[in-house]
Design a protein around this motif. Structure first.
Motif: not given
Lengths: 74, 263
Positions: B110-111, B248-253, B148-149, B171-173
């Motif tokens: 995807l990314a 780096f990838y915080p969870l949540g909406d 995404t690494t 990349l924060k897609i």
């Protein structure tokens, strides 16, 4: 003492022994077996079945869906 | 087994609280022990079953570890070329608008190779659900560095850790597609603890229900582990993910419909 009793059944042949269920169990019911299944993994089994409260946390995190959970009130 | 008689009383069909859903086939998953893919599959299968969508669902499977996904869920499937799942799903949804169409893709699909398809289908607002499993590496091909690494992460092609100056930024897609007008619901979840599994299931149920409204693309990122690719045990990889991936990838909406209507 305990009003709610639970029990789990592990499909041993499908278990891959990742230990994620053992870590997520709040009561320490699950342990890894000393022997391996036919794939060569140390499978999970309910080592302390009396402690199980049927919360289904193990089944929730099991990547292979091998755990069936039962719960009843006593 | 002295306590066996007590256990037998509990193991009755009326006491059943959790069982593998029937939508999941009996095929053994091809994933490594502890891989988040299996949990994500199961949540998806449970949601399809609980919403009664088994006969109306068409999934588009990707290229990557989850390429054999069509063996595991008992619904209709279409295999797509590498990265092209959103384009295939677009066609399916436009030709069969009554069906529930989703794609299930990893981060390499995807990314990396499919970035264009992802961004454009989200920008067009196609009424599909995109499920994105992000483990930060190319898991199937041997744990190479992916877009995404995260910075400093060791992979087989960045053995000293990803150097942002030399290898570029991760990349924060998901954040990118959240800024596009076509997306309706964008969220980032994980499946490594029971609480997170429940949250992911809730998010997936919401996304499936939003799809019935035909308001745009729903996008669920699931930050996952890759024990084999990260060279860790499953439990350690989950811990590593909590400590390093979640900052780096915080969870949540990231984008919820209320916000969109308020804009």
């Amino acid at each position: 003492m305990a009003k709610i009793r639970g029990s789990i059944v592990v499909n041993i042949d499908r278990c891959k022994g990742c230990e994620v269920c053992m870590v997520s169990c709040p009561t320490g019911t699950i342990a890894m077996a000393k022997e391996v299944n036919h794939k060569g993994y140390y499978y999970a089994y309910p080592a302390n079945p009396d402690l199980c409260i049927g919360c289904a946390s193990c089944a929730m995190v099991c990547p292979d869906g091998v755990i069936t959970v039962y719960k009843t009130k006593i | 087994m002295a306590e066996a008689t007590g256990i037998k009383d509990i193991l009755k069909p009326e006491n059943l609280v959790y069982n593998k859903t029937k939508i999941m086939t009996d095929n053994v998953l091809s994933y490594c022990p502890g891989c988040g893919h299996g949990t994500a599959h199961r949540i998806l299968a449970e949601i399809i079953g609980e919403e009664g969508l088994q006969s109306q669902t068409i999934g588009v499977s990707p290229v990557g570890c989850s390429v054999l996904l069509y063996n595991y869920l008992d619904i209709d499937w279409q295999e797509a070329a590498h990265g092209r799942a959103p384009a295939v799903a677009t066609a399916i949804k436009r030709l069969l608008p009554d069906k529930f169409v989703f794609t299930y893709q990893g981060d390499g699909d995807l990314a990396a190779i499919g970035t264009a398809e992802t961004i454009h289908s989200c920008n067009r607002g196609e009424n599909i659900l995109i499920i994105f499993i992000n483990n930060g590496i190319y898991g199937m091909t041997g744990g190479q560095m992916a877009p995404t690494t995260i910075s400093g992460m060791k992979t087989s092609t960045s053995p000293y850790g990803r150097d942002v100056k030399l290898m570029g930024n991760p990349l924060k897609i998901t954040d990118i597609v959240a800024t596009l007008p076509g997306t309706y619901y964008v969220t980032r979840q994980s499946v490594h603890t029971p609480a997170n599994v429940r949250k992911t299931k809730k998010a997936m149920r919401k996304a499936v229900q939003y799809q019935k409204l035909n308001k745009g693309t729903c996008f669920i990122e699931i930050v996952s582990n890759c024990p084999s690719g990260w060279k860790m045990t499953p439990v350690l990889s989950n811990k590593w993910m909590e400590e390093n991936m979640f900052p780096f990838y915080p969870l949540g909406d990231i984008k919820v419909p209320e916000e969109k209507s308020a804009q």
